[in-house]
Design a protein around this motif. Structure first.
Motif, PDB file in Angstrom:
ATOM      1  N   GLY A  99      11.545  10.465   4.365  1.00 12.77           N
ATOM      2  CA  GLY A  99      11.166  10.358   3.091  1.00 12.77           C
ATOM      3  C   GLY A  99      10.066  11.227   2.587  1.00 12.77           C
ATOM      4  N   VAL A 100       9.833  11.258   1.399  1.00 13.77           N
ATOM      5  CA  VAL A 100       8.577  11.787   0.682  1.00 13.77           C
ATOM      6  C   VAL A 100       7.842  10.948  -0.452  1.00 13.77           C
ATOM      7  N   ALA A 101       6.557  11.057  -0.723  1.00 12.40           N
ATOM      8  CA  ALA A 101       6.178  10.216  -1.846  1.00 12.40           C
ATOM      9  C   ALA A 101       5.284  11.168  -2.457  1.00 12.40           C
ATOM     10  N   LEU A 102       5.455  11.153  -3.938  1.00 12.47           N
ATOM     11  CA  LEU A 102       4.698  11.856  -4.760  1.00 12.47           C
ATOM     12  C   LEU A 102       3.510  11.120  -5.233  1.00 12.47           C
ATOM     13  N   GLY A 103       2.191  11.570  -5.058  1.00 14.47           N
ATOM     14  CA  GLY A 103       1.171  11.033  -5.733  1.00 14.47           C
ATOM     15  C   GLY A 103       1.149  11.247  -7.370  1.00 14.47           C
ATOM     16  N   MET A 104       1.467  10.409  -8.082  1.00 14.89           N
ATOM     17  CA  MET A 104       1.450  10.713  -9.672  1.00 14.89           C
ATOM     18  C   MET A 104      -0.061  11.082 -10.195  1.00 14.89           C
ATOM     19  N   PRO A 139       0.859  -1.372  -0.084  1.00 13.18           N
ATOM     20  CA  PRO A 139      -0.110   0.137   0.048  1.00 13.18           C
ATOM     21  C   PRO A 139       0.937   1.182  -0.059  1.00 13.18           C
ATOM     22  N   GLU A 140       2.042   1.100   0.187  1.00 14.46           N
ATOM     23  CA  GLU A 140       3.111   2.194  -0.011  1.00 14.46           C
ATOM     24  C   GLU A 140       4.383   1.722   0.112  1.00 14.46           C
ATOM     25  N   TRP A 141       5.568   2.604  -0.212  1.00 14.88           N
ATOM     26  CA  TRP A 141       6.838   2.022  -0.418  1.00 14.88           C
ATOM     27  C   TRP A 141       7.873   2.108   0.668  1.00 14.88           C
ATOM     28  N   ASN A 177       8.781   7.560  -4.971  1.00 10.77           N
ATOM     29  CA  ASN A 177       9.106   7.896  -3.556  1.00 10.77           C
ATOM     30  C   ASN A 177      10.591   7.981  -3.301  1.00 10.77           C
ATOM     31  N   PHE A 178      10.893   9.066  -2.479  1.00 14.99           N
ATOM     32  CA  PHE A 178      12.167   9.238  -2.116  1.00 14.99           C
ATOM     33  C   PHE A 178      12.541   9.142  -0.515  1.00 14.99           C
ATOM     34  N   GLU A 179      13.396   8.201  -0.271  1.00 16.28           N
ATOM     35  CA  GLU A 179      13.979   8.082   1.147  1.00 16.28           C
ATOM     36  C   GLU A 179      15.380   8.274   1.287  1.00 16.28           C
ATOM     37  N   ALA A 200     -12.698  10.707  -6.627  1.00 13.83           N
ATOM     38  CA  ALA A 200     -11.837  12.003  -7.432  1.00 13.83           C
ATOM     39  C   ALA A 200     -10.503  11.851  -6.595  1.00 13.83           C
ATOM     40  N   GLY A 201      -9.428  11.469  -7.316  1.00  7.47           N
ATOM     41  CA  GLY A 201      -8.043  11.567  -6.750  1.00  7.47           C
ATOM     42  C   GLY A 201      -7.871  10.556  -5.864  1.00  7.47           C
ATOM     43  N   ARG A 202      -8.687   9.441  -5.705  1.00  7.42           N
ATOM     44  CA  ARG A 202      -8.409   8.287  -4.685  1.00  7.42           C
ATOM     45  C   ARG A 202      -8.952   7.113  -5.368  1.00  7.42           C
ATOM     46  N   PHE A 203      -7.746   6.595  -5.584  1.00  9.44           N
ATOM     47  CA  PHE A 203      -7.877   5.087  -6.407  1.00  9.44           C
ATOM     48  C   PHE A 203      -7.448   4.005  -5.484  1.00  9.44           C
ATOM     49  N   ARG A 204      -7.792   2.814  -6.150  1.00  9.01           N
ATOM     50  CA  ARG A 204      -7.368   1.354  -5.425  1.00  9.01           C
ATOM     51  C   ARG A 204      -6.168   1.056  -6.020  1.00  9.01           C
ATOM     52  N   GLN A 205      -5.732   1.385  -7.254  1.00  8.37           N
ATOM     53  CA  GLN A 205      -4.222   1.347  -7.881  1.00  8.37           C
ATOM     54  C   GLN A 205      -3.913   2.634  -8.111  1.00  8.37           C
ATOM     55  N   PHE A 206      -2.713   2.895  -7.475  1.00  6.76           N
ATOM     56  CA  PHE A 206      -2.236   4.549  -7.764  1.00  6.76           C
ATOM     57  C   PHE A 206      -0.802   4.235  -7.962  1.00  6.76           C
ATOM     58  N   HIS A 207      -0.042   5.507  -8.353  1.00  3.06           N
ATOM     59  CA  HIS A 207       1.264   5.433  -8.527  1.00  3.06           C
ATOM     60  C   HIS A 207       2.031   6.517  -7.566  1.00  3.06           C
ATOM     61  N   ALA A 243      -3.782  16.922  -1.790  1.00  2.84           N
ATOM     62  CA  ALA A 243      -2.540  16.647  -1.178  1.00  2.84           C
ATOM     63  C   ALA A 243      -1.891  15.796  -2.447  1.00  2.84           C
ATOM     64  N   LEU A 244      -0.723  16.415  -2.979  1.00  6.84           N
ATOM     65  CA  LEU A 244      -0.217  15.831  -3.783  1.00  6.84           C
ATOM     66  C   LEU A 244       0.955  15.004  -3.618  1.00  6.84           C
ATOM     67  N   ALA A 245       1.362  15.258  -2.225  1.00  4.72           N
ATOM     68  CA  ALA A 245       2.425  14.424  -1.800  1.00  4.72           C
ATOM     69  C   ALA A 245       2.516  14.482  -0.402  1.00  4.72           C
ATOM     70  N   GLY A 246       3.317  13.451   0.163  1.00  2.00           N
ATOM     71  CA  GLY A 246       3.327  13.652   1.799  1.00  2.00           C
ATOM     72  C   GLY A 246       4.585  12.826   2.130  1.00  2.00           C
ATOM     73  N   GLY A 247       5.011  13.096   3.496  1.00  4.09           N
ATOM     74  CA  GLY A 247       6.001  12.343   3.960  1.00  4.09           C
ATOM     75  C   GLY A 247       6.321  12.655   5.448  1.00  4.09           C
ATOM     76  N   GLY A 248       7.630  12.171   5.941  1.00  4.66           N
ATOM     77  CA  GLY A 248       8.090  12.543   7.370  1.00  4.66           C
ATOM     78  C   GLY A 248       9.188  11.692   7.356  1.00  4.66           C
ATOM     79  N   ARG A 249       9.553  12.062   8.875  1.00  5.28           N
ATOM     80  CA  ARG A 249      10.467  11.327   9.403  1.00  5.28           C
ATOM     81  C   ARG A 249      10.349   9.995  10.205  1.00  5.28           C
ATOM     82  N   TYR A 272       4.362   4.994  11.789  1.00  8.73           N
ATOM     83  CA  TYR A 272       5.981   5.078  11.972  1.00  8.73           C
ATOM     84  C   TYR A 272       6.476   6.432  12.223  1.00  8.73           C
ATOM     85  N   TYR A 273       5.752   7.411  11.807  1.00  2.86           N
ATOM     86  CA  TYR A 273       6.575   8.747  11.677  1.00  2.86           C
ATOM     87  C   TYR A 273       6.869   9.286  13.284  1.00  2.86           C
ATOM     88  N   THR A 274       7.919  10.089  13.175  1.00  2.00           N
ATOM     89  CA  THR A 274       8.576  10.701  14.328  1.00  2.00           C
ATOM     90  C   THR A 274       9.163  12.046  13.826  1.00  2.00           C
TER      91      THR A 274
HETATM   92  P1  HAM Z   1       0.870   8.973   1.967  1.00  2.00           P
HETATM   93  O1  HAM Z   1       0.309  10.340   2.228  1.00  2.00           O
HETATM   94  O2  HAM Z   1       0.102   7.842   2.272  1.00  2.00           O
HETATM   95  O3  HAM Z   1       2.242   8.563   2.273  1.00  2.00           O
HETATM   96  O4  HAM Z   1       0.767   9.117   0.174  1.00  2.00           O
HETATM   97  C1  HAM Z   1       1.661  10.044  -0.442  1.00  2.00           C
HETATM   98  C2  HAM Z   1       0.704  10.494  -1.532  1.00  2.00           C
HETATM   99  O5  HAM Z   1       0.379   9.603  -2.360  1.00  2.00           O
HETATM  100  C3  HAM Z   1      -0.503  11.383  -1.151  1.00  2.00           C
HETATM  101  O6  HAM Z   1      -0.206  12.675  -0.930  1.00  2.00           O
HETATM  102  C4  HAM Z   1      -1.355  11.256  -2.522  1.00  2.00           C
HETATM  103  O7  HAM Z   1      -0.986  12.261  -3.365  1.00  2.00           O
HETATM  104  C5  HAM Z   1      -0.905   9.787  -2.849  1.00  2.00           C
HETATM  105  N1  HAM Z   1      -1.826   8.810  -2.691  1.00  2.00           N
HETATM  106  C6  HAM Z   1      -2.225   8.221  -1.469  1.00  2.00           C
HETATM  107  N2  HAM Z   1      -3.327   7.514  -1.338  1.00  2.00           N
HETATM  108  C7  HAM Z   1      -3.762   7.563  -2.805  1.00  2.00           C
HETATM  109  C8  HAM Z   1      -4.973   7.031  -3.512  1.00  2.00           C
HETATM  110  N3  HAM Z   1      -5.682   6.025  -2.858  1.00  2.00           N
HETATM  111  N4  HAM Z   1      -5.084   7.480  -4.479  1.00  2.00           N
HETATM  112  C9  HAM Z   1      -4.497   8.306  -5.364  1.00  2.00           C
HETATM  113  N5  HAM Z   1      -3.205   8.916  -4.742  1.00  2.00           N
HETATM  114  C10 HAM Z   1      -2.936   8.618  -3.625  1.00  2.00           C
HETATM  115  C11 HAM Z   1       2.997   7.581   2.057  1.00  2.00           C
HETATM  116  O8  HAM Z   1       2.480   6.848   1.150  1.00  2.00           O
HETATM  117  C12 HAM Z   1       4.337   7.665   2.761  1.00  2.00           C
HETATM  118  N6  HAM Z   1       4.859   6.344   2.444  1.00  2.00           N
HETATM  119  C13 HAM Z   1       5.296   8.597   2.219  1.00  2.00           C
HETATM  120  C14 HAM Z   1       6.488   8.596   2.908  1.00  2.00           C
HETATM  121  C15 HAM Z   1       7.650   8.296   2.096  1.00  2.00           C
HETATM  122  N7  HAM Z   1       6.891   8.846   4.191  1.00  2.00           N
HETATM  123  C16 HAM Z   1       8.142   8.782   4.364  1.00  2.00           C
HETATM  124  N8  HAM Z   1       8.330   8.363   3.136  1.00  2.00           N
END
Ligand code: HAM
Length: 450
Positions: A322-327, A97-99, A145-147, A135-142, A299-305, A278-280
Motif C-alpha cells: 500500500g501507500v499513504a498520501l500525506g494530505m 496512528p496509521e491506516w 491510503n491505498f492498499e 512544519a509539516g509534522r502534526f499530531r492530527q493529520f490526514h 516526504a509527501l507519501a510513503g508505503g511498501g509491501r 511490518y514491511y517486507t
Molecule cells: P508513513 O510514512 O508513516 O506511512 O506516512 C505516510 C505519509 O503520511 C508521510 O509520507 C507523510 O506525508 C504523512 N505523515 C506522516 N506523519 C505525519 C505527521 N505527523 N504530520 C503530517 N503528515 C504526516 C504510513 O503511514 C503507512 N501506513 C503507509 C502505508 C500504506 N504502507 C503500506 N500501506
C-alpha cells in the motif's frame, strides 16, 4: 413617611475566563482552506475510481495491541507517539496512528479474503501521532491510503506506486521522485541487521548517546538519521541489497522494470528502511526533489509491501502492499507551487426580497429554483434593495429576481437583466422555465443594444 434608603447593588466580581485554544499540533481546517482540500480530494477520488479501489472506513479508536503488534514495539510510533489510554472498562485503546494495520484487521475480521483477490481498498481520514509539532509534522493529520491485499506479484507493487504517482502529477506536483528500496524478507533482514550492528559498533566512538541507544533498540533506523555527522558513516555502511535472497532480488528487479515501463522517476535508496516494522521487500517514499541542488525535502507519501502483517495479526498468510498520501504536506506543496485550485462556481440568478411577506415566500422560491437546477444565491438577512443588489453584482449574476410586497401578494416576481437593466414581471408559477429560457439566450450588452 419612612425614609427611603438606597440599597447598594453588590458588586459581582467577574474574572475574565482564559481562552481555550486548540491542542498543540492539531489544527482547524477553516472554510477558505477547503478550496485546496476539495481540489486534492477530487483528484484522489477520481483515481481511486479509475483504478477500482473500494472505499473502507475503520474506527478511529482501535485496541492498542493492534498497533504495537503491526507497527512494532520498538518503533518510534509505538514507543512514544501513540495517543493511548485505558478506558472506563479497563480496555487499552489507541487513536489510530496509521491506516494499514486497521485495514488489514478489518480485512481479516470481515472475511474479505472470500472476495475475488486481490482486494483494493482506499480510505481517507484523520490520524494521530504525538510527534514534536513542526512544519509539516502534526499530531492530527490526514492521509489518503491505498492498499492492495491478496497478491504478491511485483506488478502490484508497480501499480500501487503508479496510482500515487499519477495522483501527485495530476494535482500538479512535478518536482517529485520516488525513493525506492527493497528490505527483503525478515530472514534477510535479520542477517543484515547483525552485520549492520557490527559495522556501527566498530564506529561507536562517532555516535551520540541517542544514536547508541538507537543502535541497541532499532539499528535499521540509524540509516535514515538526518544527522549530517552521520552521513558519511551511513554512505559507507553495508547495504541491504547485498543480503537479499534470490526471490526478493528478482521481485525488486521486476518492480523496477515495471516502473521503467510507465516512466516513473525513481531513485534507489539503500537507506530507506521506513519507520514501521511490518514491511517486507519493496519500500518507497514520494519526496519533493530539487534537481539543480540535488536535494530532497518533503516526504509527501510513503508505503511498501507487508507480506507478513496478516499473520502477525493472527490471520492467514496474505500478502499486501500500500501507500499513504500525506494530505497536509501535499496541500502545502500545492500552495507553495501556486497551483490554481479554484474552480469557478458560476451563479446565474440572485434572489432579492423586500418586506415581511416577500421574505417569507422567498425561502420556498429559492428552494424551488435549486430543485429546478438553477444556480441561485440569496441574502435573506439583508433588507434593503441597495445592499441586495450590491450582493447580486458581487456574484456577477446574469439575472436578479425582485420580490416586493406587491409581487408577493400577486404571486409574481420581477426579473431584472443585470446587463441591460431591463425588468419584466413574471408569474411565479412559470418562474423556473422563464429563467431557463432567458439564461439560454446569448448575453446582450448595453453597448450592443445601442
Ligand atoms: P508513513 O510514512 O508513516 O506511512 O506516512 C505516510 C505519509 O503520511 C508521510 O509520507 C507523510 O506525508 C504523512 N505523515 C506522516 N506523519 C505525519 C505527521 N505527523 N504530520 C503530517 N503528515 C504526516 C504510513 O503511514 C503507512 N501506513 C503507509 C502505508 C500504506 N504502507 C503500506 N500501506
Amino acid at each position: 413617611m419612612p425614609k427611603q434608603t438606597m440599597t447598594k447593588k453588590p458588586k459581582i466580581k467577574t474574572r475574565k475566563k482564559t481562552l481555550i485554544t486548540h491542542v498543540p499540533g492539531m489544527h482547524d481546517i477553516l472554510p477558505k482552506e477547503f478550496e485546496y482540500w476539495d481540489y486534492c480530494y477530487s483528484i484522489v477520488q477520481k483515481y481511486a475510481d479509475i483504478y477500482n479501489f473500494l472505499k473502507i472506513e475503520t474506527p478511529v479508536l482501535e485496541k492498542t495491541d493492534l498497533f504495537s503488534r503491526a507497527i512494532g514495539k520498538e518503533t518510534d510510533i509505538v514507543k512514544k507517539e501513540m495517543f493511548s489510554f485505558v478506558d472506563q472498562g479497563k480496555e487499552k485503546l489507541t487513536l489510530r496512528p496509521e491506516w494499514t494495520a486497521s485495514v488489514m484487521r478489518a480485512y481479516i475480521e470481515n472475511g474479505l479474503s472470500s472476495l475475488a483477490q486481490p482486494v483494493k481498498l482506499y480510505s481517507s481520514g484523520p490520524l494521530f501521532r504525538r510527534e514534536r509539532p513542526q512544519a509539516g509534522r502534526f499530531r492530527q493529520f490526514h492521509q489518503t491510503n491505498f492498499e492492495i491485499i491478496g497478491n504478491a506479484d511485483p506488478v502490484i507493487d508497480a501499480e500501487v506506486i503508479f496510482v500515487a504517482w499519477n495522483i501527485l502529477k495530476k494535482i500538479g506536483l512535478e518536482n517529485v521522485v520516488v525513493k525506492i528500496n527493497s528490505i527483503g524478507t525478515p530472514e534477510n533482514r535479520k542477517e543484515y541487521i547483525d552485520v549492520l550492528i557490527d559495522y556501527f559498533n566498530s564506529k561507536k566512538h562517532l555516535l551520540s548517546a541517542e544514536q547508541k541507544a538507537r543502535l541497541k533498540r532499532n539499528p535499521l533506523r540509524l540509516l535514515d538519521s538526518k544527522d549530517e555527522k552521520l552521513k558519511g558513516l551511513i554512505a559507507d555502511a553495508p547495504q541491504i541489497i547485498d543480503y537479499l535472497d534470490a526471490e526478493s532480488n528478482e521481485h525488486f528487479k521486476n518492480v523496477l522494470e515495471y516502473l521503467d515501463e510507465v516512466e516513473v522517476t525513481y531513485h534507489l535508496d539503500h537507506t530507506l528502511v521506513r519507520g514501521l516494522d511490518y514491511y517486507t521487500r519493496t519500500t518507497y517514499e514520494f519526496v519533493t526533489f530539487n534537481d539543480t541542488k540535488n536535494e530532497y525535502s518533503k516526504a509527501l507519501a510513503g508505503g511498501g509491501r507487508y507480506d507478513g502483517l496478516s499473520e502477525e495479526l493472527g490471520g492467514k498468510e496474505i500478502p499486501g502492499i500500500g501507500v499513504a498520501l500525506g494530505m497536509e504536506r501535499i496541500i502545502d506543496e500545492v500552495k507553495e507551487n501556486k497551483i490554481p485550485v479554484k474552480r469557478s462556481k458560476k451563479t446565474d440568478v440572485f434572489l432579492i426580497q423586500l418586506g415581511e411577506l416577500a421574505k417569507k415566500k422567498s425561502l420556498k422560491i429559492f428552494n424551488d429554483l435549486i430543485e429546478a437546477k438553477i444556480s441561485v444565491q440569496e441574502s435573506f438577512h439583508r433588507d434593503s434593495i441597495k445592499s441586495q443588489l450590491k450582493q447580486a453584482d458581487k456574484h456577477n449574476v446574469r439575472l436578479s429576481l425582485i420580490l416586493g410586497q406587491k409581487e408577493a401578494l400577486e404571486d409574481t416576481i420581477i426579473v431584472r437583466d443585470m446587463i441591460s437593466g431591463i425588468q419584466e414581471i413574471v408569474p411565479l408559477k412559470n418562474l423556473a422555465d422563464e429563467l431557463k429560457k432567458r439564461l439560454k439566450k446569448p448575453v446582450v450588452t448595453k453597448k450592443e443594444d445601442k
